[in-house]
Design a protein around this motif. Structure first.
Motif, PDB file in Angstrom:
ATOM      1  N   MET A 127      -5.118  16.850  -2.379  1.00 44.99           N
ATOM      2  CA  MET A 127      -4.418  18.076  -2.009  1.00 44.99           C
ATOM      3  C   MET A 127      -3.487  18.508  -3.153  1.00 44.99           C
ATOM      4  O   MET A 127      -3.435  19.682  -3.513  1.00 44.99           O
ATOM      5  N   PHE A 128      -2.791  17.531  -3.736  1.00 43.64           N
ATOM      6  CA  PHE A 128      -1.901  17.875  -4.840  1.00 43.64           C
ATOM      7  C   PHE A 128      -2.690  18.378  -6.036  1.00 43.64           C
ATOM      8  O   PHE A 128      -2.280  19.313  -6.719  1.00 43.64           O
ATOM      9  N   ILE A 129      -3.844  17.738  -6.296  1.00 50.20           N
ATOM     10  CA  ILE A 129      -4.624  18.138  -7.464  1.00 50.20           C
ATOM     11  C   ILE A 129      -5.114  19.567  -7.293  1.00 50.20           C
ATOM     12  O   ILE A 129      -4.912  20.431  -8.156  1.00 50.20           O
TER      13      ILE A 129
ATOM     14  N   SER B 195      -6.925   9.457  -2.756  1.00 49.79           N
ATOM     15  CA  SER B 195      -6.672   9.720  -1.339  1.00 49.79           C
ATOM     16  C   SER B 195      -6.646  11.224  -1.101  1.00 49.79           C
ATOM     17  O   SER B 195      -6.477  12.016  -2.034  1.00 49.79           O
TER      18      SER B 195
ATOM     19  N   HIS C  53       0.832  -1.205   0.000  1.00 55.92           N
ATOM     20  CA  HIS C  53       0.000   0.000   0.000  1.00 55.92           C
ATOM     21  C   HIS C  53       0.861   1.246   0.000  1.00 55.92           C
ATOM     22  O   HIS C  53       0.610   2.194  -0.734  1.00 55.92           O
TER      23      HIS C  53
ATOM     24  N   ASP D 143       0.703   3.867  -3.034  1.00 56.76           N
ATOM     25  CA  ASP D 143       0.360   5.237  -2.711  1.00 56.76           C
ATOM     26  C   ASP D 143       1.471   6.192  -3.098  1.00 56.76           C
ATOM     27  O   ASP D 143       1.229   7.263  -3.636  1.00 56.76           O
TER      28      ASP D 143
ATOM     29  N   VAL E 213       1.589  21.040 -14.972  1.00 55.76           N
ATOM     30  CA  VAL E 213       0.619  22.127 -14.988  1.00 55.76           C
ATOM     31  C   VAL E 213       1.351  23.465 -15.012  1.00 55.76           C
ATOM     32  O   VAL E 213       1.012  24.364 -15.783  1.00 55.76           O
TER      33      VAL E 213
ATOM     34  N   LEU F 229      -2.832   8.467 -16.035  1.00 52.75           N
ATOM     35  CA  LEU F 229      -2.870   9.829 -15.500  1.00 52.75           C
ATOM     36  C   LEU F 229      -2.142  10.787 -16.440  1.00 52.75           C
ATOM     37  O   LEU F 229      -2.632  11.871 -16.760  1.00 52.75           O
TER      38      LEU F 229
ATOM     39  N   VAL G 290       1.695  18.135 -11.318  1.00 50.40           N
ATOM     40  CA  VAL G 290       1.687  19.530 -10.867  1.00 50.40           C
ATOM     41  C   VAL G 290       2.771  20.311 -11.595  1.00 50.40           C
ATOM     42  O   VAL G 290       2.544  21.428 -12.072  1.00 50.40           O
TER      43      VAL G 290
ATOM     44  N   ALA H  58      -9.922  11.100  -9.766  1.00 51.07           N
ATOM     45  CA  ALA H  58      -9.606  11.950  -8.616  1.00 51.07           C
ATOM     46  C   ALA H  58     -10.711  11.923  -7.577  1.00 51.07           C
ATOM     47  O   ALA H  58     -10.476  12.170  -6.403  1.00 51.07           O
TER      48      ALA H  58
ATOM     49  N   TRP I  52       1.084  12.417  -9.296  1.00 51.35           N
ATOM     50  CA  TRP I  52       0.347  13.685  -9.199  1.00 51.35           C
ATOM     51  C   TRP I  52       1.298  14.849  -9.007  1.00 51.35           C
ATOM     52  O   TRP I  52       1.109  15.929  -9.584  1.00 51.35           O
TER      53      TRP I  52
ATOM     54  N   GLY J 299      -1.998  22.023  -6.916  1.00 46.95           N
ATOM     55  CA  GLY J 299      -1.229  22.173  -8.139  1.00 46.95           C
ATOM     56  C   GLY J 299      -1.988  22.895  -9.225  1.00 46.95           C
ATOM     57  O   GLY J 299      -1.503  23.850  -9.810  1.00 46.95           O
TER      58      GLY J 299
ATOM     59  N   ASP K  24      -7.556   4.252   3.405  1.00 42.76           N
ATOM     60  CA  ASP K  24      -7.341   5.200   2.312  1.00 42.76           C
ATOM     61  C   ASP K  24      -6.352   4.665   1.292  1.00 42.76           C
ATOM     62  O   ASP K  24      -5.909   5.385   0.428  1.00 42.76           O
ATOM     63  N   TYR K  25      -5.976   3.409   1.393  1.00 46.66           N
ATOM     64  CA  TYR K  25      -5.088   2.841   0.385  1.00 46.66           C
ATOM     65  C   TYR K  25      -5.861   2.320  -0.816  1.00 46.66           C
ATOM     66  O   TYR K  25      -5.298   1.942  -1.817  1.00 46.66           O
TER      67      TYR K  25
ATOM     68  N   LEU L 238      -4.450  12.988   0.189  1.00 44.34           N
ATOM     69  CA  LEU L 238      -3.161  13.560  -0.179  1.00 44.34           C
ATOM     70  C   LEU L 238      -3.136  13.887  -1.669  1.00 44.34           C
ATOM     71  O   LEU L 238      -2.758  14.987  -2.081  1.00 44.34           O
ATOM     72  N   SER L 239      -3.604  12.915  -2.499  1.00 43.27           N
ATOM     73  CA  SER L 239      -3.640  13.178  -3.940  1.00 43.27           C
ATOM     74  C   SER L 239      -4.542  14.354  -4.232  1.00 43.27           C
ATOM     75  O   SER L 239      -4.228  15.216  -5.056  1.00 43.27           O
TER      76      SER L 239
ATOM     77  N   LEU M 279       6.871  23.729  -7.965  1.00 42.45           N
ATOM     78  CA  LEU M 279       5.977  24.769  -8.469  1.00 42.45           C
ATOM     79  C   LEU M 279       6.701  25.800  -9.332  1.00 42.45           C
ATOM     80  O   LEU M 279       6.087  26.430 -10.195  1.00 42.45           O
TER      81      LEU M 279
ATOM     82  N   MET N 156      -9.471  10.318 -14.534  1.00 44.68           N
ATOM     83  CA  MET N 156      -8.276  10.195 -13.706  1.00 44.68           C
ATOM     84  C   MET N 156      -8.608   9.668 -12.321  1.00 44.68           C
ATOM     85  O   MET N 156      -7.711   9.426 -11.517  1.00 44.68           O
TER      86      MET N 156
ATOM     87  N   VAL O  55       0.983   9.300  -5.644  1.00 46.84           N
ATOM     88  CA  VAL O  55       1.261  10.669  -5.199  1.00 46.84           C
ATOM     89  C   VAL O  55       2.405  11.272  -6.004  1.00 46.84           C
ATOM     90  O   VAL O  55       2.354  12.430  -6.421  1.00 46.84           O
TER      91      VAL O  55
ATOM     92  N   HIS P 225      -4.216  11.345 -19.629  1.00 48.53           N
ATOM     93  CA  HIS P 225      -5.365  12.231 -19.412  1.00 48.53           C
ATOM     94  C   HIS P 225      -4.917  13.680 -19.292  1.00 48.53           C
ATOM     95  O   HIS P 225      -5.607  14.588 -19.732  1.00 48.53           O
TER      96      HIS P 225
END
Lengths: 224, 335, 146, 560
Positions: free
Chosen positions: C86-88, C81, A24, A28, A42, A203, A39, C77, A35, C91, C12-13, C83-84, D213, C75, A32, A206
């Motif tokens: 938060m990044f989405i 989770s 897990h 995860d 983006v 991801l 960012v 979203a 993502w 970001g 949350d996994y 955390l993801s 960023l 995707m 992460v 998309h």
């Protein structure tokens, strides 16, 4: 040391990379990480969109005139192709999660085909620009009297920079998805029974779609 | 060599600026000393092996943290108000300003007065009269800076920027370019001459205008242009490390960096003006301003320069004719 | 990297498997929205600036809706989770902070405030005979902005 | 303080001697080996950048230049800037000590993506190779800021090559940033909650956020300049109606936060070192941690203070100036908290502590002179002069390089398991501090007098000469201070005394493993139950006195 109370033994290596405790944590981390990478993408495209916004705001009527050089029908066709590819990629992730290998491969194949279709249409557009001398540089040629040639060149500079960079992302996507498909087909240990690689690449793909969703109205439609 | 600690105060802004500068310095010195004293005290008092009361050390104190944040914030906001006021003053020229137009180009300043007087790298201004400079660049970004006046602003291509000041005392002051603009960036400067209004009027009436009507004779017009463009800054009577002399260059044999020998005919000299790096003389680097971009120079003007350079064949001093073999002499004209 | 217990949803996994029906609905919605934005772009309400702003906001609004659909469903979203998420949000939101730059471009016209707006004849710099070259006069002129 | 008691037997395998083939080093996924390779590389780059700096200082002794031509000088200072910023400061602390310490400090076996870490290292080498190739093929003369349109249209140097290099370096940086963020989020040991993290980790978290960023923005901006040079795709070209100031906006949107990429890790180092050598828990832990985050996020809204006089709108200038004043506050919080950490501590003036105190002194001066430049009114006269050069050297060299040296001396025993010559290290710290001030303080004065930066000649005002001579003299002392560590640290590798796991008596997970650590850092994953700064100055003082007394006893006994 006072703050170390008890020790837990390390997890068994093998299924999980050695730096992780369990699957897990590993999955995860990968999601992460992807993502976080998106960012940065983006922000990468964001700077270009910002430049576009500034010049569009400064030269709105001229940009509106120049954008007629772009064929919105080809743009709409490309949007459809890319949306379809994104859809099939989402399906590929779905089948990967359900470990339906054949269906997953078919979906990945469709995605790559769509991506090639996108590039072909793009190529048609760009070669038309080449014929009309609309490539920025010393050979840039502009006859429309209503728009100063330098602003037209600015528009095409932005157009080539943004769609070009997007095109590079499409090419990278094709390579990555093809490699993934080959690995899946060969039951490579890296991907066998694991949907995470498909999800991560999904991801990315998309995201490429997302960029185009904004590029299409901004360059091909330019509402007024 | 003078020993200076502060630049002259020669404009209306200088006093206001220095008041702010020294207030900031007072705060800076105060805080630096405060931190140094605190550090040195603690280091000496609580040095290891020294007897001291170390019982019950504190590790957080919300009141202290609030002070650490509150006091700098208040000081900063107060400083900001004064500093902003000075800046707004600097950006708003009064209505009765004397306007001078400034063009920056690699690597010189062209200045044009309202009555048509033009100057290069020199600015003459009257004392006690607000002067507004409207500035633009012909190529890259430059920075217009007069330290003794405490004024500076960038000169950008494609858009006018402006700057104003009122000189308060007569004298000669430095003028610098502050944005790196290429090879001779550090030489792109000159002097501001602040004059009493009476002297200024006299200067305007008599010698001010260095650039009068162009003479009819092409060679004479070329000579004038040669001086206006400051070609003579580098191309002097003798060869020097920056540029070769142009005396006797016409129809001489020049040795190039790639070893070929070229006759300096009219076409060669023209090419050397518009695109000097195409064929470079042996022994010289890329230092010549390129006159091709943005058509800084017209064909007519090139013609004038060419005619003038031709007349330089008969040099004032006995010039060693450039021989194609000897390296020192052959180092020749990239115009 | 092998994984054999996909359907187990522990904490949350969990990675949600998006049902095909939802993917199809999303795809159809996306195509419809694309047609809508093409159709909307053909309207020309008038020449006033606010019509232009409206048309652009409409187009961007549709694009943002499409983007949200892709992010949420394609995707995944919506099931990611925290955390993801938060990044989405962080970001994709952060790039709008770059638009702070518009404060510069929006207020440049106001400058300089006083002293500049004197009578029109002297308001613009005069560039007479810098050189005999007429082209040199054009150096400073911006391409006429609208 | 139990270094002797827990001597590690030399037969045990550590990360350095686990496998000793060249291939095992080049293809390693071990974060510690990658850190060591970064350390070697950036030391070489630092030397190259310093040589360029020395040439600049030598040249400026005379108002008409000592030995360089215009072009050579321009290329030299650009080389100095590009090498120091892109190849040393931006990667210095994050890539070396970040790579080495982040997993150790949070109790992880490695970073989340070890392969990505290796890719990042090779991207760094590739980017550096491009930049160095450009320097070999004639160099670049634009300055490290690459302002358009000079860089895009007028410069005749290898701008494109260097920019491609910087673009690749950007991706190396992004890879490291993503890696750290995921590692800090997902790889913490059980019990290592956010507010138990070492402050060094907090500063790295803030840094990584800035990296992901900001870096992409400058990457695309530099890429567009390359496209403009090579394919005439003019986005910044004023000839096409583009705005030359737009480049500055986008460049500083990254490059101002980049300053915090350089300084925040150094601040983290200083937090660790001061807490350790004061034997005291850091004062106001949460405020120091949160000030890093505040600096990182506020830092994105102050870029315009580099452009007050660049023809950006006055109104935006005022807003930027206001926010710049506010960002001074978290930095002030840090300095005050560090000072108060020593209160009621037991201050041990070992060499890392002297470097850290030097950091504090120089950073205070650098930060306070930054107020002059962030203040919009006073900036007008000072920007573009040597004042700004002095200011950012106080922050970058006085701050980052001092922080780097403090970290190097603090963790050197951990990295290589050997102690260095402590008295030599103290001499080096004092030399750097003095040499630095003699070099750069005169530049404040000469800047206030009006000497513009990047000037090859200053014969227009020869009064500047005396300050330049002073500065050049100081730089020789500074160079000596930088050379000393090279000598005694290299020597320590051969003949240094074994360090033991915890030579400084520091707390923190990295001090609980062997020096040098084994390949997988921890034999068992630790469980954390409290804040890492678990110091007690009173008890430590008592223990130390006891030890001293024993030592004294032994020596006196020996004499009899």
């Amino acid at each position: 040391m006072a703050h170390v109370a008890k020790k837990i033994p390390l997890g068994e290596p093998g299924a999980v990379f050695e730096q992780y405790e369990d699957i897990h944590q590993q999955n995860d981390s990968y999601v992460v990480g992807m993502w976080a990478f998106l960012v940065t993408e983006v922000m990468f495209f964001g700077a270009l969109f910002l430049m576009y916004s500034i010049y569009r705001w400064k030269y709105q009527p001229y940009f509106w005139e120049v954008h007629h050089e772009l064929d919105w029908r080809l743009g709409a066709l490309n949007t459809t192709i890319l949306l379809a590819s994104s859809f099939s990629m989402a399906l590929a992730v779905h089948f990967a999660q359900r470990t339906q290998k054949t269906k997953q491969l078919m979906c990945l194949g469709t995605t790559v085909l769509c991506a090639f279709g996108f590039l072909v249409v793009k190529g048609i557009e760009w070669s038309a620009k080449w014929e009309h001398h609309h490539i920025p540089g010393p050979n840039f040629h502009w006859t429309e009297a209503t728009v100063p040639p330098n602003v037209a060149q600015l528009f095409f500079s932005l157009y080539f920079a943004m769609t070009g960079l997007h095109g590079v992302h499409v090419v990278v996507g094709i390579i990555v998805i093809s490699v993934l498909a080959i690995l899946v087909a060969k039951d490579n240990v890296m991907v066998k029974g694991d949907y995470i690689p498909t999800e991560l690449i999904g991801l990315y793909w998309h995201f490429v779609d997302l960029v185009w969703i904004f590029l299409f109205p901004l360059f091909y439609l330019i509402p007024r | 060599m003078n020993f200076q600690l502060a630049p002259d105060r020669a404009s209306n802004f200088a006093g206001q600026y220095d008041a702010l500068f020294y207030t900031f310095s007072a705060f800076a010195v105060f805080f630096t000393i405060a931190v140094f004293v605190m550090v040195v005290t603690f280091v000496t008092k609580y040095r290891r092996g020294k007897k001291a009361n170390r019982a019950n050390p504190i590790h957080h104190n919300s009141l202290l943290e609030a002070i650490f944040m509150g006091v700098p914030t208040i000081i900063a906001l107060t400083m900001f108000v004064f500093s902003a006021k000075l800046f707004v003053d600097m950006r708003t020229p009064p209505k009765n300003s004397y306007e001078v137009f400034v063009i920056g180009k690699q690597w010189m300043w062209h200045l044009q007065h309202p009555n048509g007087i033009r100057e290069n790298n020199e600015l003459h201004v009257p004392v006690g009269q607000p002067v507004k400079l409207t500035m633009i660049s012909q190529d890259v970004i430059h920075g217009f800076f007069i330290p003794d006046y405490r004024v500076q602003y960038q000169v950008v291509p494609g858009r006018y920027t402006q700057l104003w000041f009122t000189p308060t005392k007569p004298g000669k002051f430095n003028l610098f370019c502050t944005i790196h603009c290429g090879t001779q960036h550090s030489e792109m400067g000159g002097y501001v001459y602040a004059m009493e209004p009476k002297d200024f009027a006299e200067w305007q009436a008599t010698g001010g205008n260095r650039f009068k009507e162009r003479p009819k004779n092409l060679a004479d017009a070329g000579k004038q242009l040669y001086e206006e463009l400051l070609c003579n800054n580098c191309h002097m009577e003798k060869d020097n490390p920056r540029a070769p002399s142009l005396y006797g260059i016409f129809q001489s044999k020049r040795k190039m960096t790639d070893g070929t020998v070229v006759e300096a005919d009219e076409n060669y000299i023209r090419e050397s003006i518009v695109n000097p790096y195409n064929r470079l003389n042996a022994g010289y680097g890329n230092q010549m301003p390129i006159y091709e971009y943005k058509k800084q120079i017209s064909e007519e003007q090139i013609r004038m320069l060419l005619e003038y350079i031709k007349t330089l064949g008969s040099a004032p001093a006995p010039v060693t004719t450039p021989a194609p073999t000897a390296r020192g002499n052959a180092a020749g004209g990239q115009s | 990297m092998s994984h054999d217990h996909l359907e187990t949803h522990d904490g949350d996994y969990s990675h949600h498997v998006v049902p095909i029906s939802k993917l199809i609905t999303t795809f159809i919605l996306l195509i419809v929205l694309m047609a809508a934005t093409v159709f909307a772009s053909t309207w020309h309400l008038g020449d006033a600036w606010y019509f232009s702003v409206f048309a652009n906001l409409l187009a961007l609004g549709i694009a943002v809706t499409k983007a949200l659909l892709v992010i949420s469903y394609f995707m995944g979203a919506k099931w990611a989770s925290n955390l993801s998420k938060m990044f989405i949000i962080g970001g994709f939101g952060w790039f709008t902070t770059m638009y702070f730059m518009f404060l510069d471009y929006g207020t440049r016209q106001w400058e300089p405030i006083k002293g500049w707006e004197r009578d029109a004849s002297t308001a613009l710099p005069r560039f007479k005979d810098l050189d005999e070259n007429p082209e040199a006069q054009d150096v400073g002129q911006q391409p006429a902005s609208p | 303080m139990s270094a002797v008691a827990t001597q590690v037997s030399h037969q045990e395998k550590n990360y350095l001697n686990d496998e000793n083939t060249i291939k095992s080093w080049l293809l390693t996924k071990d974060h510690k080996r990658i850190a060591v390779m970064y350390l070697v590389a950036i030391s070489i780059f630092f030397l190259a950048g310093s040589i360029a700096a020395g040439m600049i200082r030598l040249e400026l002794v005379s108002p008409r230049g000592a030995f360089l031509t215009n072009d050579a000088y321009n290329r030299t200072f650009t080389a100095h800037g590009v090498i120091m910023i892109f190849l040393f400061l931006l990667v210095g602390i994050p890539a070396v000590f970040g790579n080495f310490l982040v997993p150790l400090m949070i109790g992880a076996k490695d970073l989340a993506f070890p392969r990505l870490n290796l890719v990042s290292l090779y991207l760094f080498f590739t980017g550096a190779a491009f930049a160095l190739l450009a320097l070999i093929f004639g160099g670049v003369d634009t300055g490290w800021t690459f302002y358009t349109p000079y860089s895009s249209m007028y410069s005749n140097s290898q701008v494109a090559l260097v920019l491609v290099g910087a673009f690749i370096l950007g991706f190396s940086s992004i890879a490291t940033g993503v890696n750290f963020i995921v590692t800090i989020h997902k790889m913490r040991a059980p019990g290592m909650t956010w507010f138990r993290l070492p402050l060094y980790i907090w500063s790295h978290y803030a840094t990584s956020i800035i990296i992901i960023l900001g870096t992409p923005v400058v990457a695309i901006t530099l890429l567009l300049v390359v496209l403009e040079r090579v394919f005439h795709l003019g986005v910044f070209s004023p000839e096409l109606g583009g705005d030359p100031v737009l480049f500055q906006h986008l460049f500083w949107f990254y490059s101002h936060p980049a300053v915090y990429i350089m300084i925040l890790p150094a601040m983290g180092v200083v937090s660790e070192v001061i807490a350790c050598f004061s034997r005291n828990s850091i004062f106001g832990y949460k405020f120091v941690a949160m000030s890093s985050m505040a600096i990182a996020l506020l830092g994105f809204f102050v870029w315009g203070h580099h452009m007050f006089i660049s023809s950006q709108s006055m109104y935006q200038g005022l807003v930027f100036s206001l926010i710049t004043f506010l960002i001074a506050v978290p930095s002030a919080v840090k300095v005050f908290n560090w000072s108060l950490t020593m209160y009621k501590g037991s201050v041990w003036l070992a060499s890392p502590m002297i470097f850290a105190l030097g950091f504090m002194g120089l950073f205070v001066i650098g930060g306070l002179t930054g107020v002059y430049l962030g203040s919009i009114g006073t900036d007008v006269h000072l920007t573009g002069t040597y004042f700004i050069v002095a200011h950012f050297h106080y922050v970058m060299v006085g701050g980052t390089v001092m922080g780097f040296l403090a970290a190097l001396h603090f963790w050197w025993p951990k990295m290589f398991g050997k102690m260095y010559n402590e008295s030599m290290a103290k001499v080096s710290a004092v030399l750097v501090f003095i040499g630095f001030n003699v070099t750069f303080f005169p530049q404040f004065i000469v800047g206030y007098l009006g000497m513009p930066r990047r000037y090859h000649y200053y014969y227009l005002n020869p009064d500047f000469q005396i300050w330049n001579i002073a500065s050049s003299f100081g730089s020789t002392v500074l160079a000596l201070g930088f050379l000393l560590p090279v000598i005694y640290l290299t020597k320590s590798l051969k003949s240094g005394a074994p360090a033991g796991p915890n030579p400084w008596g520091a707390t923190g997970l990295e001090w609980e493993v062997e020096s040098p650590p084994t390949k997988h850092n921890f034999h068992e994953i630790p469980v954390v139950t409290g804040l890492v700064y678990d110091y007690n100055s009173e008890a430590d003082e008592a223990a130390w006195e006891e030890e001293e007394r024993e030592m004294e006893h032994v020596t006196r006994g020996g004499q009899h």
